[in-house]
Design an enzyme around this catalytic site. Structure first.
Site: not given
Length: 483
Positions: A146-147, A170, A222, A244-245, A278, A375
């Site tokens: 969402w960012n 999605k 996410g 990509e976390l 992130c 985080e």
């Protein structure tokens, strides 16, 4: 939703409300996809790849369509930025900057589409020649956060299109609108039906995609928790994943830095985007001799940060994007205080109300504290002090993540030494938060798997095939073939 070149509602008529984080009010309503809708979108992408024209288009044709899409993004950047800012609460000017830069991804990968086509191999067999072919991986399912929903979607879409893949995205249920609006540009650009599909809906939509046996790759951005769950499900089908976390990125500051420049970089790294990034530089690891002056300089600017309506040009920090995210940040701040962190500023809801959190600096943070290890995804800077270079590196690497880092020093030898020792996918020296389509981005450790951007980003969506050609035409001993 946009499925197989058509605009459709959910098969059962279900909808989801999208809230404006600044006002807390519903501002849009989108379809809530069902399992049948997911299957329909995946089959559309599968058909477009297996049987349609897209897989067999020339790289030059794909590149032309991508350049056309880039032109449309430029033309519609202001409208799309307004949509995204309304949906996720980030500053309009930040979203506009993203949308204005986004075409560069499509121009860059349009260029790679016509140049990255394999290579001749130096054969040690005189009667053989060999070469590699680069072929599209297949159907890609992207699950985005969402960012920065569209920006991070297009980090995946541009190389996937260049490779010749088809795509189902999605977006987060909290910020679905910009991805749907973007689909209108894809349609206008003239991409064949089924090449690009958008599903809106909750977490179950991502689960359906992850479980599908008809998808060749899942590209996810996410949290590390969700990323692990996706990887576990995908492993059952040997579906490839790109993850990509999260990050807990260190900003390592030495006492020979330019304090004024460093202070601005630290502020940009954690308070810009409300810390909802992130790669947020959330851990300030500062040498003892520079700490007092640096904190004072940061505080001077933090006290003037203007919170407010993200659409207004004077606003410098917006709200948390969702109520759950606001609650999470406040909970972590309370835990940090109980564990002994000293509040330098902030650590409470802003007087403006809503989902706003005051810019926060916590001192006397220890490596064993949750606020140091986990985080936050909010405007929270944790400060630790060090004395030696070796200690700085140890603290920087004391994390399960490894996405990004900053190094601040005017000593060029030290800068290179430290950057080489920090285990992170991106390291900035005397800067922070600089990105480009040609620069690979990704993480070490639990910050993810794979790389986005650069030639490495294209390779994530390609298969490599080796072709051998026998040139003599003579019969060979069947028991020595391959030698």
């Amino acid at each position: 939703m946009y499925i197989d070149g058509q605009w459709v509602d959910a098969s059962d008529g279900g909808t989801l409300d999208s809230l404006n984080p600044y006002t807390g009010e519903v501002w849009a309503q989108v379809p809530n996809a069902t399992a049948a809708d997911v299957a329909k979108a995946v089959e559309a992408a599968r058909r477009a790849f297996d049987d349609g024209e897209w897989r067999h288009t020339t790289p030059q044709h794909r590149a032309r369509l991508m350049r056309r899409l880039a032109e449309l993004i430029t033309k519609n950047a202001e409208e799309l930025a307004r949509i995204e800012s309304t949906d996720n609460g980030k500053l309009y000017r930040e979203m506009l900057a993203q949308w204005r830069y986004m075409p560069e991804w499509f121009y860059y990968y349009a260029g790679l589409a016509v140049s990255e086509q394999g290579r001749m191999l130096a054969s040690d067999k005189p009667n053989f020649m060999a070469f590699t072919r680069k072929e599209p991986l297949g159907v890609v399912a992207a699950i985005t956060p969402w960012n920065s929903p569209a920006f991070l979607m297009n980090w995946k879409l541009a190389p996937a299109l260049a490779a010749g893949c088809t795509f189902v995205v999605k977006p987060s249920e909290h910020t679905p609108v910009s991805s749907l609006a973007f689909a209108r540009l894809v349609e206008e650009a003239g991409f064949p039906k089924g090449v690009f599909n958008v599903l809106s809906g909750g977490p179950e939509v991502g689960k359906f995609l992850s479980e599908s046996t008809r998808i060749d790759k899942i590209a996810f951005t996410g949290s590390d928790g969700v990323g692990k769950a996706i990887a576990q499900v995908a492993a059952k089908n040997l579906t490839r994943v790109g993850l990509e976390l999260g990050g807990k990125s260190p900003q390592v500051v030495f006492d020979d830095c330019d304090v004024a420049v460093t202070a601005h970089g630290i502020i940009s790294g954690i308070f810009a985007a409300t810390g909802q990034s992130c790669m947020a530089g959330s851990r300030l690891i500062v040498q003892k001799g520079a700490k007092a002056q640096l904190i004072e300089k940061i505080l001077e600017r933090v006290k003037t940060i203007k919170l407010g309506d993200p659409m207004q040009p004077e606003t410098e920090m917006g709200p948390a994007a969702t109520k759950p995210q606001f609650d999470k940040v406040m909970s972590m701040l309370e835990a940090a205080k109980k564990q002994g962190a000293r509040v330098v500023c902030g650590a409470k809801p802003a007087e403006i109300g809503g989902y706003f959190i005051e810019p926060t600096i916590l001192d006397q943070v220890r490596p064993d504290m949750t606020i140091f290890q986990d985080e936050v995804f909010g405007p929270v800077l944790s400060v630790l002090e060090f004395e030696t270079e070796e200690e700085a590196v140890r603290l920087a690497n004391d994390t399960r993540y490894g996405l990004a880092a900053g190094v601040w020093t005017l000593n060029v030898q030290k800068a290179h030494r430290v950057a080489a020792q920090i285990r992170a996918g991106s390291v900035w020296i005397n800067a922070y938060r600089t990105l480009a389509p040609y620069a690979p981005f990704g993480g070490y450790g639990q910050s993810g798997i794979g790389r986005e951007n650069g030639p490495e980003g294209l390779a994530e969506y390609q298969e490599t095939k080796t072709v051998w050609i026998e040139t003599s035409g003579k019969s060979r001993d069947p028991f020595t073939i391959g030698l």
